[in-house]
Design an enzyme around this catalytic site. Structure first.
Site, PDB file in Angstrom:
ATOM      1  N   PRO A  66       0.784  -1.236   0.000  1.00 63.50           N
ATOM      2  CA  PRO A  66       0.000   0.000   0.000  1.00 63.50           C
ATOM      3  C   PRO A  66       0.823   1.296   0.000  1.00 63.50           C
ATOM      4  O   PRO A  66       0.529   2.213  -0.772  1.00 63.50           O
ATOM      5  CB  PRO A  66      -0.836  -0.104   1.290  1.00 63.50           C
ATOM      6  CG  PRO A  66      -0.901  -1.563   1.594  1.00 63.50           C
ATOM      7  CD  PRO A  66       0.399  -2.130   1.101  1.00 63.50           C
ATOM      8  N   THR A  94       3.140   2.242  -5.299  1.00 64.02           N
ATOM      9  CA  THR A  94       3.260   3.693  -5.443  1.00 64.02           C
ATOM     10  C   THR A  94       3.575   4.253  -4.068  1.00 64.02           C
ATOM     11  O   THR A  94       2.740   4.165  -3.156  1.00 64.02           O
ATOM     12  CB  THR A  94       1.942   4.312  -5.945  1.00 64.02           C
ATOM     13  OG1 THR A  94       1.606   3.730  -7.195  1.00 64.02           O
ATOM     14  CG2 THR A  94       2.087   5.819  -6.115  1.00 64.02           C
ATOM     15  N   LYS A 169       5.829   8.870 -11.788  1.00 61.28           N
ATOM     16  CA  LYS A 169       4.454   8.449 -11.488  1.00 61.28           C
ATOM     17  C   LYS A 169       3.660   9.585 -10.841  1.00 61.28           C
ATOM     18  O   LYS A 169       2.528   9.873 -11.237  1.00 61.28           O
ATOM     19  CB  LYS A 169       4.513   7.219 -10.562  1.00 61.28           C
ATOM     20  CG  LYS A 169       3.240   6.871  -9.846  1.00 61.28           C
ATOM     21  CD  LYS A 169       2.331   6.007 -10.656  1.00 61.28           C
ATOM     22  CE  LYS A 169       1.004   5.795  -9.926  1.00 61.28           C
ATOM     23  NZ  LYS A 169       0.024   5.097 -10.670  1.00 61.28           N
TER      24      LYS A 169
HETATM   25  P1  NAD Z   1      -4.399  -3.511  -1.946  1.00 61.50           P
HETATM   26  O1  NAD Z   1      -4.656  -2.861  -0.629  1.00 61.50           O
HETATM   27  O2  NAD Z   1      -5.514  -4.189  -2.677  1.00 61.50           O
HETATM   28  O3  NAD Z   1      -3.195  -4.581  -1.799  1.00 61.50           O
HETATM   29  C1  NAD Z   1      -2.096  -4.415  -0.947  1.00 61.50           C
HETATM   30  C2  NAD Z   1      -1.823  -5.771  -0.302  1.00 61.50           C
HETATM   31  O4  NAD Z   1      -0.652  -5.653   0.506  1.00 61.50           O
HETATM   32  C3  NAD Z   1      -2.951  -6.238   0.614  1.00 61.50           C
HETATM   33  O5  NAD Z   1      -3.391  -7.512   0.203  1.00 61.50           O
HETATM   34  C4  NAD Z   1      -2.299  -6.256   2.009  1.00 61.50           C
HETATM   35  O6  NAD Z   1      -2.792  -7.310   2.828  1.00 61.50           O
HETATM   36  C5  NAD Z   1      -0.847  -6.474   1.649  1.00 61.50           C
HETATM   37  N1  NAD Z   1       0.091  -6.073   2.693  1.00 61.50           N
HETATM   38  C6  NAD Z   1       0.121  -4.917   3.405  1.00 61.50           C
HETATM   39  N2  NAD Z   1       1.160  -4.919   4.264  1.00 61.50           N
HETATM   40  C7  NAD Z   1       1.791  -6.101   4.077  1.00 61.50           C
HETATM   41  C8  NAD Z   1       2.931  -6.696   4.681  1.00 61.50           C
HETATM   42  N3  NAD Z   1       3.633  -6.076   5.622  1.00 61.50           N
HETATM   43  N4  NAD Z   1       3.297  -7.924   4.256  1.00 61.50           N
HETATM   44  C9  NAD Z   1       2.603  -8.567   3.305  1.00 61.50           C
HETATM   45  N5  NAD Z   1       1.510  -8.052   2.698  1.00 61.50           N
HETATM   46  C10 NAD Z   1       1.116  -6.837   3.105  1.00 61.50           C
HETATM   47  O7  NAD Z   1      -3.765  -2.354  -2.859  1.00 61.50           O
HETATM   48  P2  NAD Z   1      -3.624  -2.337  -4.461  1.00 61.50           P
HETATM   49  O8  NAD Z   1      -4.813  -1.670  -5.064  1.00 61.50           O
HETATM   50  O9  NAD Z   1      -3.219  -3.681  -4.931  1.00 61.50           O
HETATM   51  O10 NAD Z   1      -2.419  -1.313  -4.628  1.00 61.50           O
HETATM   52  C11 NAD Z   1      -1.069  -1.688  -4.359  1.00 61.50           C
HETATM   53  C12 NAD Z   1      -0.164  -0.543  -4.766  1.00 61.50           C
HETATM   54  O11 NAD Z   1      -0.375  -0.245  -6.157  1.00 61.50           O
HETATM   55  C13 NAD Z   1      -0.446   0.769  -4.022  1.00 61.50           C
HETATM   56  O12 NAD Z   1       0.780   1.388  -3.728  1.00 61.50           O
HETATM   57  C14 NAD Z   1      -1.287   1.568  -5.005  1.00 61.50           C
HETATM   58  O13 NAD Z   1      -1.165   2.969  -4.809  1.00 61.50           O
HETATM   59  C15 NAD Z   1      -0.686   1.128  -6.319  1.00 61.50           C
HETATM   60  N6  NAD Z   1      -1.571   1.255  -7.494  1.00 61.50           N
HETATM   61  C16 NAD Z   1      -2.883   0.854  -7.401  1.00 61.50           C
HETATM   62  C17 NAD Z   1      -3.702   0.993  -8.523  1.00 61.50           C
HETATM   63  C18 NAD Z   1      -5.156   0.549  -8.458  1.00 61.50           C
HETATM   64  O14 NAD Z   1      -5.917   0.880  -9.393  1.00 61.50           O
HETATM   65  N7  NAD Z   1      -5.567  -0.193  -7.445  1.00 61.50           N
HETATM   66  C19 NAD Z   1      -3.197   1.528  -9.723  1.00 61.50           C
HETATM   67  C20 NAD Z   1      -1.865   1.895  -9.779  1.00 61.50           C
HETATM   68  C21 NAD Z   1      -1.053   1.753  -8.658  1.00 61.50           C
END
Ligand code: NAD
Length: 312
Positions: A66, A94, A169
Site C-alpha cells: 500500500p 506507489t 508516477k
Molecule cells: P491492496 O490494498 O488491494 O493490496 C495491498 C496488499 O498488501 C494487501 O493484500 C495487504 O494485505 C498487503 N500487505 C500490506 N502490508 C503487508 C505486509 N507487511 N506484508 C505482506 N503483505 C502486506 O492495494 P492495491 O490496489 O493492490 O495497490 C497496491 C499498490 O499499487 C499501491 O501502492 C497503489 O497505490 C498502487 N496502485 C494501485 C492501482 C489501483 O488501481 N488499485 C493503480 C496503480 C497503482
C-alpha cells in the site's frame, strides 16, 4: 524461468503474480491477508508462511504494497539479508520518493540490485498484463528487472536513477488529477451555458482543450468512449487512490520547493470529495458530481459538506 518471491497480492498484486505464473515462473507468495493469499494459491502461486520464508532461493522479488511505510518495513525485516544476494528486487508499489530512494540505498549497501517500478493502469491492466512500468535505478538493475516487468506490462520505461520511477508516477498523476478536475468543470459549465454535452465533446476533443481525461476517460455518462462514468462511476481508479497520489505529489513538491498551484488545488478538491463527502470509493472522474452539485453523499458520511471555495 525463475523462482519469484511476490509480497502483496491485493487488487493489483493478485493479477500481476498470476501473469508471472502464466509466464512460467515459480511464484512464492506472501500477504498478511489470508484471503489474498488463498486467491494467489488458487491462481498457481505457492504459499509462504512469512515474507522472509518466501525469499528462500528467490532469484527475483516483487513487492506490491500500500504505502512507503509498508515497503520500508518489509524490505528491512524480510527482504534484505533474507533474499539471496543475486536476487533482483523490484518494488512496484506507489510510494513517496524519499522512501523509494532510502530502500534502494539500503539494498545497494547490502549488495542487491533494486529498482522502484511503479505502474500506470488499474486492476484491469494488472489482470491483462498491460501495465505501464516506470522504473528507477541503475542501468544494470533496470536491465535485470526489465524481463520480469515485461511479463506484467505492455510498456517498461527506464525513468532514471533510484526514485525516478516514483517521481515520474506522481508528476503524471498530479497532471491527471488536475486535468480531470478541469475537464469536469468545463463540462459542468458547458451544461449551464446550454451546450449539448456530446456536441461540446465533439468540438473540444478535436480542439485545444483535448486531453486524456476527456477523450479516453470522459467523466460524462454516455459521452465519448465507455468509461466508469457509464457504470455509475464504479470500478476504474478510486478517488481515494487519486488523493493518495496527490498527497505524495504535494509532499514531493515541498521537498524540492516546486510551485504546484494546480496540483495543490486538485489535492484540496479530492480531499473534499473523497473524505468530507464520502466519494473515496467511486472512480476519480465522479468528482464531476461534486462540481456540478449533483453529488449525494452516502449515508453515514458524518462531515457536513463544506461550501465550495472553503479550505478543507
Ligand atoms: P491492496 O490494498 O488491494 O493490496 C495491498 C496488499 O498488501 C494487501 O493484500 C495487504 O494485505 C498487503 N500487505 C500490506 N502490508 C503487508 C505486509 N507487511 N506484508 C505482506 N503483505 C502486506 O492495494 P492495491 O490496489 O493492490 O495497490 C497496491 C499498490 O499499487 C499501491 O501502492 C497503489 O497505490 C498502487 N496502485 C494501485 C492501482 C489501483 O488501481 N488499485 C493503480 C496503480 C497503482
Amino acid at each position: 524461468m525463475a523462482r519469484v518471491a511476490f509480497i502483496g497480492l491485493g487488487n493489483m498484486g493478485g493479477g500481476m503474480a498470476a501473469n508471472l505464473v502464466k509466464a512460467g515462473h515459480e511464484v512464492v507468495a506472501f500477504d498478511l491477508s489470508a484471503d489474498a493469499l488463498a486467491r494467489a494459491e488458487g491462481r498457481g502461486a505457492t504459499r509462504a508462511a512469512t515474507a522472509a520464508e518466501a525469499m528462500k532461493d528467490a532469484e527475483a522479488v516483487v513487492t506490491m504494497l500500500p504505502a512507503g511505510r509498508h515497503v520500508r518495513a518489509v524490505y528491512a525485516e524480510s527482504v534484505l539479508g533474507q533474499a539471496p544476494k543475486g536476487a533482483i528486487l523490484m518494488d512496484c508499489s506507489t510510494i513517496d520518493v524519499a522512501s523509494a530512494r532510502a530502500v534502494i540505498a539500503d539494498a545497494a549497501a547490502a549488495g542487491y540490485d533494486m529498482v522502484d517500478a511503479p505502474v500506470s493502469g488499474g486492476i484491469a491492466a494488472a489482470e491483462a498484463g498491460t501495465l505501464t512500468f516506470m522504473a528507477g535505478g541503475t542501468d544494470a538493475a533496470f536491465a535485470r528487472a526489465r524481463p520480469f516487468l515485461e511479463q506484467m506490462g505492455k510498456a517498461v520505461i527506464h525513468a532514471g536513477e533510484a526514485g525516478a520511477g516514483q517521481a515520474a508516477k506522481i508528476c503524471n498523476n498530479m497532471l491527471l488529477g488536475a486535468t480531470m478536475v478541469a475537464t469536469c468543470e468545463a463540462f459542468a459549465m458547458a451544461k449551464r451555458l446550454g451546450l449539448d454535452l456530446q456536441t461540446f465533446y465533439d468540438i473540444s476533443s478535436k480542439a485545444s482543450g483535448q486531453s486524456w481525461s476527456m477523450t479516453s476517460y470522459c467523466p460524462v455518462p454516455g459521452v465519448g468512449p465507455e468509461t466508469p462514468a457509464d457504470r455509475d462511476y464504479e470500478g476504474g481508479f478510486a478517488a481515494a487512490l487519486m488523493l493518495k497520489d496527490l498527497r505524495l505529489a504535494m509532499a514531493a513538491a515541498e521537498s524540492v520547493d516546486a510551485y504546484t498551484p494546480m496540483g495543490a488545488e486538485a489535492e484540496e478538491l479530492y480531499t473534499r470529495f473523497a473524505e468530507a463527502l464520502g466519494g473515496g470509493g467511486k472512480d476519480f472522474s465522479a468528482i464531476i458530481k461534486m462540481i456540478d452539485d449533483s453529488w449525494v453523499p452516502p449515508e453515514g458520511t458524518v462531515a457536513p459538506p463544506p461550501p465550495l471555495g472553503a479550505k478543507v
